[in-house]
Design an enzyme around this catalytic site. Structure first.
Site, PDB file in Angstrom:
ATOM      1  N   SER A 593      66.297  79.034  21.886  1.00 10.27           N
ATOM      2  CA  SER A 593      67.681  79.161  21.448  1.00 10.27           C
ATOM      3  C   SER A 593      68.134  77.843  20.820  1.00 10.27           C
ATOM      4  CB  SER A 593      68.572  79.597  22.613  1.00 10.27           C
ATOM      5  OG  SER A 593      69.850  79.989  22.156  1.00 10.27           O
ATOM      6  N   ASP A 668      67.060  90.641  18.616  1.00  8.58           N
ATOM      7  CA  ASP A 668      67.940  89.520  18.968  1.00  8.58           C
ATOM      8  C   ASP A 668      69.310  89.706  18.313  1.00  8.58           C
ATOM      9  OD1 ASP A 668      69.146  87.069  19.526  1.00  8.58           O
ATOM     10  OD2 ASP A 668      67.266  85.966  19.335  1.00  8.58           O
ATOM     11  N   HIS A 700      67.535  88.398  22.758  1.00  9.51           N
ATOM     12  CA  HIS A 700      67.448  86.945  22.621  1.00  9.51           C
ATOM     13  C   HIS A 700      66.475  86.324  23.621  1.00  9.51           C
ATOM     14  CE1 HIS A 700      68.563  83.050  21.248  1.00  9.51           C
ATOM     15  NE2 HIS A 700      69.166  82.700  22.354  1.00  9.51           N
TER      16      HIS A 700
END
Length: 724
Positions: A593, A668, A700
């Site tokens: 991330s 995602d 994600h």
């Protein structure tokens, strides 16, 4: 006889021989066979000195109390629940795998929990004294975001994008929007930024329901390709990218008795954010934090709950960077005219006492302690209790503050991480404590005498099972030469100071995250220790921009995400290079991330330092990220073109030298796949080889059994390209 005894000792030793983690254990072992003993779902029973929690079998609700000298006894079993429910609802069949983990206490004798029957799901209130069900409100099997009214007779829940209230066995359709772009009552409003975790709020006397109405019909659609169908199809989601059209949100009050609605008159631009939503204790007013889209000007407003009319602005907050409201107001028990507000306006997130006219009555902050959790009050609301970050963010301690004088007392003292819950009267605290040498000490602390009664001290779950590599917390000075940064160094297993080892730097580096803390394992996951067992030095540093160090520490990222963060990470690399056992030619980096963005950035901007990188779910250009988070830190692309240009890893693709693996979830909906695809395309255009792996069904994060596959892939990549 001696021969047999010797043989027994040999086989016994073999049975308990230490071994390295398997990749499965490295992924989930902390929660399974290497779990530290702790209490599960612990709570104080209201108005008592009794702690309740779920026992080791997960089938019984047990209790410890002062009268019984804190000995454990069974309060309620899973079988008791089934029996009580069957008596109340004879036509339903109930089965529980465990005692309901999400139970809560409504009052001294009443438990609230959810129960799934063959026909419906129920929100249940159960009397623990006579073991009878007081009420069981049925909701649809497909219900979401269900909220029980204060009096326990009604439940509001979501059926897709509409709100339903179940009362007296009947369903009331509160909204009937056929357009899926109109979303009612969802906690996924403003993409759950600003501390938003609810989309519906019952009034204190249960006669009205306040809810978000989100209009995102004007927000651009983003396609997520569904690969499981015969011909792949696109599932469109609404994704407001930075600088583009965002959602328009209003707050609506629904009167249950007369079936009428009132819209709060939150005047202003349609794309502002509505936060800190709080009913007054008497149900006559509603308080809302109105934040502009630029996120640098907050107004805390009061509205009339009967008419929706604006009453007044209590106070305002402005900042040159951003204002970030994250918490609802907390009214002082027994006082409808005073509340606590949390803000970092003076440098650290702390508590302030206000009255409902907007006057600040008392600053309740203590030194540079950052409030991380508000726990509650004592009898008469003389004192408030909270957990605060201290020791440069490494520790969590319990504090007690007198509301009248503002005097603060630190209740816990041992350096480390204290997780606490406070009894209703504030006289007792259940404290769970750990640090780098203490797995978990659980005790009851008397807040007046500070005398502690130990319930148990957890054993080290790794003893005689595995070689847990040595870990130490270290300090590195930030790139500006002013600020101590917290680092964690895990040494390779069977460490030999005369050898040189490859390094895996594990990074996140973004706001609202902290990887290094003074608690068991130093805050690391077992995958870090697994990599150390494979012969790596594993290093992590919390750069400026990360959590629990105050406003200025975090806000240094504004308009230039990644720049100061990378500078601090390079200070960590300099620290590593000063170690004789570090092979400076074999340094790799891994993150997910924001950590994926940091990993890619470091591989490009510091291409001569990092030989290998694994970037998961990376933001590659902040213009592809969403409005609420992205614009807070970067402003819009129109306002900050230089910042967007200089931080885009897509633009930097020509710099790539080392081996880089980019991993993304095809579904995602947080960091959309367009980020990594654009980066891959730039690498192709510039003749740069890059590895890419897609998890077709994951969003994600890669969860479940596939997480094992992910960790194996990461480990294999480092072994292949960094270790050799």
């Amino acid at each position: 006889m001696r021969k047999l005894l010797w043989l027994f000792l040999l086989t016994g030793a073999a049975a308990t021989a230490q071994k390295n983690f398997t990749i499965q254990e490295a992924t989930y072992g902390q929660y399974q066979n290497y779990a530290v003993k702790s209490l599960v779902a612990q709570q104080w029973r209201p108005d008592t000195h009794t702690v309740t929690y779920i026992d080791a079998t997960y089938e019984n609700l047990v209790a410890r109390n002062e009268e019984g000298k804190w000995a454990e006894s069974t309060l309620l079993s899973k079988a008791d629940l089934v029996s009580a429910l069957k008596s109340k609802l004879p036509n339903e069949t109930f089965s529980f795998r465990t005692f309901p983990m999400g139970y809560s206490w409504s009052d001294i004798n009443t438990l609230q929990f959810e129960a799934a029957g063959t026909n419906n799901t129920y929100i249940v209130l159960l009397n623990v004294t006579d073991k009878t069900v007081k009420s069981a409100v049925a909701i649809g099997a497909d219900a979401a975001n269900q909220v029980l009214s204060s009096n326990g007779t009604s439940a509001a829940w979501l059926k897709e994008n509409n709100i339903v209230i179940t009362k007296n066995g009947k369903d009331i359709a509160v909204t009937n929007d056929s357009d899926k772009g109109i979303v009612n009552g969802s906690d996924y409003t403003h993409r759950q930024e600003f501390g938003i975790d609810k989309g519906m709020w019952w009034s204190p006397n249960s006669d009205k329901l306040l809810y978000y109405r989100k209009d995102e019909t004007m927000v651009a659609d983003f396609p997520l390709v569904q690969w499981s169908e015969r011909i792949a199809a696109a599932k469109d989601i609404k994704y407001p990218m930075a600088g583009m059209k965002s959602e328009e949100v209003t707050l609506v009050i629904y009167d249950v008795a007369n079936n009428k609605k009132v819209i709060l008159k939150t005047d202003g631009p349609k794309e502002q954010f509505l936060t800190c939503v709080t009913w007054s204790p008497d149900g006559k007013q509603i308080y809302v934090g109105v934040l502009n889209r630029e996120q640098n000007h907050l107004k805390l407003n009061k509205y009339d709950a009967a008419t929706g009319n604006f009453i007044k602005t209590l106070f305002e907050e402005k900042a040159a960077t951003y204002v970030e409201p994250l918490h609802i107001l907390t009214f002082v028990p027994g006082n409808n005219n005073q509340f606590l507000y949390r803000t970092e306006k003076n440098g650290y997130e702390q508590l302030y006492l206000y009255n409902t006219d907007g006057k600040e009555l008392k600053k309740l902050g203590y030194k540079d302690v950052v409030v991380t959790e508000l726990l509650g009050f004592d009898t008469g609301a003389k004192n408030v209790f909270y957990i605060g970050a201290v020791n440069n963010g490494l520790d969590r301690q319990l504090y007690k503050t007198d509301l009248k004088s503002g005097k603060t007392v630190q209740v816990t003292t041992a350096s480390g991480t204290h997780s606490a819950i406070v009894s209703t009267d504030g006289s007792l605290v259940l404290d769970s404590f750990s640090n780098t040498t203490t797995p978990n000490d659980v005790s009851i602390v008397n807040t007046k005498t500070n005398k502690a009664t130990t319930l148990f001290k957890a054993e080290n779950p790794y003893t005689n099972k595995t070689i847990l590599p040595k870990m130490e917390l270290v300090t590195v000075t930030s790139a500006d030469g002013k600020t101590p940064l917290n680092g964690r160094l895990i040494y390779p297993a069977n460490f030999d100071a005369a050898k040189k080892y490859p390094v895996m730097v594990y990074v996140y580096g973004g706001p609202h995250a902290q990887l290094v803390t003074n608690k068991w394992l130093g805050g690391a996951g077992l995958f870090d220790y697994y990599m150390a067992q494979q012969g790596y030095v594993v290093f992590t540093i919390d750069n400026r921009g990360s959590d629990a160090r105050g406003r200025d520490f975090e806000h240094v990222v504004h308009r230039n995400l990644g720049v100061n963060e990378m500078a601090d990470q390079m200070q960590g690399v300099a620290f590593l290079k000063g170690k004789s056992f570090v092979d400076a030619s074999k340094i790799g980096v891994y993150g997910w991330s924001f950590g994926g963005f940091m990993t890619t950035s470091l591989m490009l901007d510091q291409a001569d330092t990092f030989k290998v990188g694994v970037a998961g779910g990376p933001v590659c250009d902040w213009k592809y990220y969403e409005v609420m988070y992205g614009e807070r830190y970067m402003d819009t692309p129109q306002e900050n073109p230089e910042g967007y240009e200089s931080t885009s890893v897509i633009k930097k693709a020509p710099k790539l030298k080392g081996r880089l693996l980019v991993i993304h979830g095809a579904q995602d909906n947080v960091v959309v796949q367009q980020n990594s695809m654009e980066f891959i395309n730039a690498c192709i255009a510039n003749g740069k080889q890059v590895d890419y792996f897609l998890y077709p069904t994951h969003e994600h994060n890669v969860r479940g059994k596939d997480r094992v596959h992910l960790n194996q892939k990461i480990a294999d990549y480092f072994d292949t390209y960094l270790k050799k």
